[in-house]
Design a protein around this motif. Structure first.
Motif, mmCIF file in Angstrom:
data_model
loop_
_atom_site.group_PDB
_atom_site.id
_atom_site.type_symbol
_atom_site.label_atom_id
_atom_site.label_comp_id
_atom_site.label_asym_id
_atom_site.label_seq_id
_atom_site.Cartn_x
_atom_site.Cartn_y
_atom_site.Cartn_z
ATOM 1 N N TRP A 59 -21.952 46.183 1.800
ATOM 2 C CA TRP A 59 -22.198 45.462 0.515
ATOM 3 C C TRP A 59 -21.373 44.212 0.032
ATOM 4 O O TRP A 59 -21.896 42.993 -0.321
ATOM 5 C CB TRP A 59 -21.565 46.501 -0.641
ATOM 6 N N GLN A 60 -19.958 43.953 0.634
ATOM 7 C CA GLN A 60 -19.309 42.867 0.279
ATOM 8 C C GLN A 60 -19.667 41.614 1.136
ATOM 9 O O GLN A 60 -19.659 40.535 0.829
ATOM 10 C CB GLN A 60 -17.829 43.435 0.429
ATOM 11 N N ILE A 61 -20.148 42.045 2.498
ATOM 12 C CA ILE A 61 -20.445 40.723 3.262
ATOM 13 C C ILE A 61 -21.903 40.400 2.718
ATOM 14 O O ILE A 61 -22.140 38.925 2.503
ATOM 15 C CB ILE A 61 -20.609 41.421 4.780
ATOM 16 N N TYR A 77 -16.556 49.322 -3.117
ATOM 17 C CA TYR A 77 -17.573 48.725 -2.510
ATOM 18 C C TYR A 77 -17.887 48.836 -0.638
ATOM 19 O O TYR A 77 -16.513 48.708 -0.120
ATOM 20 C CB TYR A 77 -18.267 47.305 -2.646
ATOM 21 N N GLU A 85 -23.122 40.505 -0.108
ATOM 22 C CA GLU A 85 -22.849 39.846 -1.611
ATOM 23 C C GLU A 85 -22.561 38.323 -1.279
ATOM 24 O O GLU A 85 -23.036 37.315 -1.894
ATOM 25 C CB GLU A 85 -21.615 40.575 -2.301
#
Lengths: 329, 322, 329
Positions: C116-118, C112, C120
């Motif tokens: 995207w990870q932040i 990812y 999330e």
């Protein structure tokens, strides 16, 4: 200066990434680009730089673990740049290497005694004859005493030792054939601080006793200061500064050396803290190094000239050599 | 990228065709004319056959002739059943194989994901061990044996019991004619074919999930305060998918190409595998040539698809190429 | 919840983490107590096997080894975290207490983008839409000093340099404005010049957000740089703790002294030999009885056979019998 034991002249090592068929064609990574360096007999040359600066690649080129792309390597006055594996073999005993992670360079299924004596069994002794059992055993005991391993641990396997002990095994192995030069590549980096100090002391003791010459590659500046008589600083494949360790640490001529030294956090209460120079941005990619001086993109002193003309390594006084158009006094 | 792939595909298929051709035509003692003419044919007849099929011409002419009739004119006919056109018969067999395979694939992917996930989450418990033993049993049972046992039960022994009375006679029912009949006819072959892969994929997925759970990024995902379900699906399963999908692509390709042979024979399904089997028995060279070409096409094609999927699933692969 | 004026943000009491093994219960963290005040930076120092990382994982509730046994109390804003149902713990994790790890490459999911990870994490603790969460990610990355955050947000972890990855990791940890940030060796994998950038960032965080930070490290230099208070761990125990200036000026425990002496100085006279601590840190499986440092200690005497409690010395707490006797280590 006395005659150099190991010498690099305009040495380059390029790696080609990607094949002919990959999009954009092959790319050339200039890991080491035109480095000239000499290690004098009996000294310790510290080689520092940040990850990716090419210091490990340079180390491997110098002991000819890698083939060289350009320039020359001389060991004991003899050109070894293009020697093949067979021609290098008689030289190998005198030119050894100690790696960072001793556990991955030691065969886990062999006992310590076998690991240390392996070089003795593989290489013929003086006069080209194979060594006898007794001779090997005596040498093994000498070596274990030398590096501070207890003799009762002879029959143990590498995993039964701590990291520091394993590094001692690695050093004993390198010492087995009485080398004149050891290239130590980040040999104390993976160790705990308290153990690291022991191994640094060991390296220094061995030098006193056996007169070995070291090329000590490390990223930790305080370790390099402790162990080396002279220091070379690398940045993006080139040597940017060399000099007597004390002078270089006290009065760095190159702005990169200065920034590097100022970035080291200092633990000791008595030490005056340097004015911290925080460099902007990241090290540029060695696939696409900037023109002119390679450090100009991050250099606080960069001027127009630095963007165009690459500076040559030149004498800047006090035995220091720096590759900078505007070196510090 | 795509062009290179296509080039590779043509190259591989040409290589395979030459190899197959040489095995059947140029091997000493494997005179195709003798096979076609029959066991006690007189030399005159043999010569006639030889001339008729062009066997009296140099090898490379024979090869080119074969290739021409296979790919250009498309009018290659069987040696054994004279008059039977090869290409239409393959086209007829393809839907059978695909029906069998797609159904089985849906089944094995769904069940093996369920098994792999359950086993990984209950790792070390009885449930995990039981599932893995079942998986091993599934892997160890030969398809033809499972198929025969299934037939024995559903076709003869217990066919009249209420439980299996719905099972139709062996054979294929086209989907377009009778969807319900198609489904009924294929359920048992699906299960039979899927069992091996369920066991295999379940075990593979469990192993890669467990590996994923040891990764640092799973710890990060939990540290972010995500729910366990999300950690499983979006982080562990998503990263395990790379192995799973590449395995699936290769297996699927091999099966479309004729790997379903045993299942087809056991259940009397006239698919490509069945066709190949018959052709091999009769040394029916044109048919063998055609089915081998067809098979190699799918194997090479699925390899290409796997590579593309690989890039789609893993940005490290995708961006390294760009 | 009412908060007493001097109530610490985090209060850990008698924390024990043990592992069931063939050799019985092995205690990796042994009756550990400490507090973190609002807005302070507590440095936890120790070598491998000291239990420092395990302590941080325990606070986060991230020890998921089925053989681990955790006892004691971890209170955050007066609320007990040990034994809290998963669902409740999840609300605290990432939102109130966040963590950054040593190696951001392996600590981020490779498939990812960083944005995207932040996002999330932001969405897990708020009702923001996808678009809003993404905008927040861009803001955060910019705040962390990442150039062109609107472009970088769509890049994958492996496309970034080590320093930039760590910035992304920190941005993620800070995305929900946590009151407590646990940083487990966040600069160990970085080069010194990049480490200097990240340390500056951490200081800025504390200044701008008033977050408390638990900074776990093995590097005394980094401690000297960044900490308000220091806790030195050895073999799962606290051997010394106190305000940074006191601890560096007058270290009380022989281990702290040894640790400081083991580091080669960056300026001033070089010692001929580094005063190394003999031996290696014990693994949880073979910890000695009595004082855990006993076997490596130069000051060992009879009373060391009993594990010493923490004695008060000025503003420091030292777990050494030399303290009440008035002797200087």
């Amino acid at each position: 200066m006395t005659a150099a034991l190991l010498e690099a002249e305009n040495l380059s090592k390029h790696f080609t990434l990607g094949g002919r068929f990959s999009p954009g064609g092959p790319q050339v990574l200039r890991a080491v680009d035109g480095v000239s360096l000499a290690v004098a007999r009996g000294e310790t040359l510290g080689l520092v730089g940040e990850s990716g600066c090419g210091k490990s690649t340079l180390g491997r080129c110098l002991v000819r673990l890698y083939d060289v792309s350009g320039g020359a390597v001389r060991f004991e006055g003899r050109d070894i740049t293009h020697l093949g594996e067979g021609a290098l073999r008689p030289l190998r005993p005198r030119l050894q290497m100690v790696f960072q992670d001793p556990s991955s360079s030691l065969n886990p299924r062999r006992r310590v005694a076998d690991l240390i004596t392996e070089p003795l069994r593989v290489h013929p002794g003086p006069g080209g004859r194979a060594r006898g059992r007794g001779e090997i055993r005596d040498r093994l005991h000498d070596l274990m005493d030398l590096v501070g391993l207890a003799r009762e641990h002879l029959d143990r396997y590498p995993h039964e030792f701590s990291g520091g002990q394993r590094q001692r095994i690695g050093i004993a192995r390198a010492l087995a054939l009485e080398p004149s030069l050891i290239v130590a590549d980040e040999s104390v980096s993976a160790l705990d601080v308290s153990v690291q100090a022991q191994i640094i002391n060991l390296f220094m003791d061995l030098q006193d006793r056996l007169g070995i010459t070291y090329l000590f590659i490390a990223h930790d500046l305080s370790v390099v200061r402790q162990i080396s008589t002279r220091t070379a600083v690398m940045y993006l494949g080139s040597v940017v500064e060399t000099g007597d360790t004390e002078t270089l640490f006290h009065r760095p001529a190159h702005p990169y050396t200065e920034a590097l030294l100022s970035a080291v956090p200092v633990a000791h209460a008595g030490e005056a803290r340097r004015r911290r120079i925080v460099l902007k941005g990241d090290v540029p990619s060695p696939l696409n190094p900037p023109p002119g001086c390679r450090f100009h993109t991050r250099c606080p002193k960069a001027q127009e000239r630095c963007r165009i003309e690459p500076p040559a390594l030149r004498d800047v006084g006090d035995g220091r050599m720096a590759a900078c158009h505007f070196p510090n006094e | 990228m795509l062009l290179r792939r296509l080039g590779e595909m043509v190259f591989v298929m040409a290589g395979i065709s030459v190899l197959v051709f040489l095995i059947f035509f140029a091997t000493p003692g494997a005179d195709p004319a003798a096979r076609i003419a029959g066991r006690n044919a007189s030399p005159d007849v043999l010569a006639a056959v030889r001339h008729d099929f062009g066997f009296d011409q140099p090898l490379w002419v024979q090869y080119l002739l074969l290739m021409k009739r296979l790919f250009v004119t498309g009018d290659l006919t069987s040696f054994v059943n004279r008059g039977q056109k090869v290409i239409p018969s393959i086209l007829q067999a393809v839907p059978v194989t695909l029906s069998l395979l797609i159904g089985a694939a849906v089944l094995w992917v769904a069940v093996s994901v369920a098994i792999g996930v359950t086993a990984a989450l209950t790792r070390g418990t009885i449930v995990d061990r039981a599932l893995m033993i079942l998986g091993l049993v599934g892997v160890s049972m030969p398809v033809f044996w499972v198929g025969e046992v299934a037939n024995l039960i559903t076709q003869s022994r217990y066919h009249d019991s209420w439980f299996f009375s719905w099972v139709p006679a062996l054979g294929y029912v086209p989907l377009t004619q009778d969807p319900v009949g198609w489904f009924k006819a294929l359920v048992i072959p699906w299960v039979t074919l899927a069992i091996l892969y369920i066991g295999l994929y379940g075990r593979v997925l469990r192993a890669s999930l467990i590996e994923a759970y040891h990764e640092d990024f799973i710890r990060t995902a939990r540290a972010k305060g995500l729910g366990e379900g999300r950690v499983l699906v979006r982080h562990a399963l998503r990263t395990s998918l790379v192995t799973f999908v590449s395995l699936f692509g290769l297996d699927f390709g091999a099966l479309v190409g004729g790997g379903t042979l045993l299942t087809e024979i056991v259940f009397g399904l006239q698919g490509v595998g069945f066709l190949t089997f018959n052709a091999l028995q009769n040394l029916d060279l044109p048919v063998i040539m055609a089915t081998v070409m067809y098979a190699s096409f799918f194997v090479v094609a699925s390899n290409a698809v796997v590579d593309l999927l690989y890039a789609a699933l893993d940005p490290r692969v995708r961006l390294a190429r760009a | 919840m009412p908060e007493a004026a001097d109530e610490p943000l985090l209060r850990v009491e008698d924390l024990c983490v043990s592992f069931r093994s063939e050799r019985g219960l092995l205690r990796a963290v042994d009756r550990l107590s400490f507090t973190v005040a609002p807005g302070e930076i507590l440095a936890v120092v120790g070598e491998s096997g000291s239990g420092k990382s395990l302590t941080s994982l325990a606070v986060m509730g991230l020890i998921d080894d089925p053989n681990a046994v955790l006892t004691g109390s971890i209170r955050y804003r007066g609320r007990e975290l040990v034994g809290l149902p998963r669902r409740e713990l999840r609300k605290v994790r990432g939102d109130e207490i966040a963590m950054i790890f040593q190696d951001p490459m392996s600590a981020m999911t490779p498939v990812y983008t960083i944005g995207w990870q932040i996002a999330e994490q932001v969405q897990a603790h708020s009702r923001l839409t996808r678009r809003q969460a993404r905008a927040r990610a861009v803001d955060l990355l910019g705040e962390m000093g990442m150039p062109n955050p609107a472009i970088q947000v769509d890049r994958y972890p492996h496309q970034l340099s080590g320093g930039m990855r760590q910035r992304a990791m920190i941005a993620m940890a800070l995305s929900c404005n946590p009151s407590l940030l646990i940083a487990d060796e966040p600069t160990t994998a970085l080069d010194v010049t990049v480490q200097a950038q990240i340390l500056r960032l951490v200081e800025q965080l504390r200044r701008d957000h008033g977050s408390s930070i638990v900074f776990i490290t093995h590097d005394m230099g980094v401690v000297a740089e960044i900490a308000d208070r220091v806790m030195v761990m050895y073999a799962g125990k606290v051997v010394e703790r106190g305000p940074k200036p006191d601890l560096f000026a007058t270290p009380g425990h022989p281990y702290t002294v040894g640790l400081l002496d083991s580091i080669p100085p960056m300026a001033g006279a070089k010692p001929r030999r580094l005063p190394a601590i003999p031996g290696a840190p014990p693994s949880p499986a073979d910890r000695p009885d009595g004082c855990p440092f006993g076997p490596r200690c130069a000051h060992r005497h009879d009373s060391c056979r009993v594990d010493p409690p923490l004695y008060r010395r000025g503003r420091q707490d030292v777990s050494c019998t030399l303290v009440p006797e008035g002797a200087d280590a």
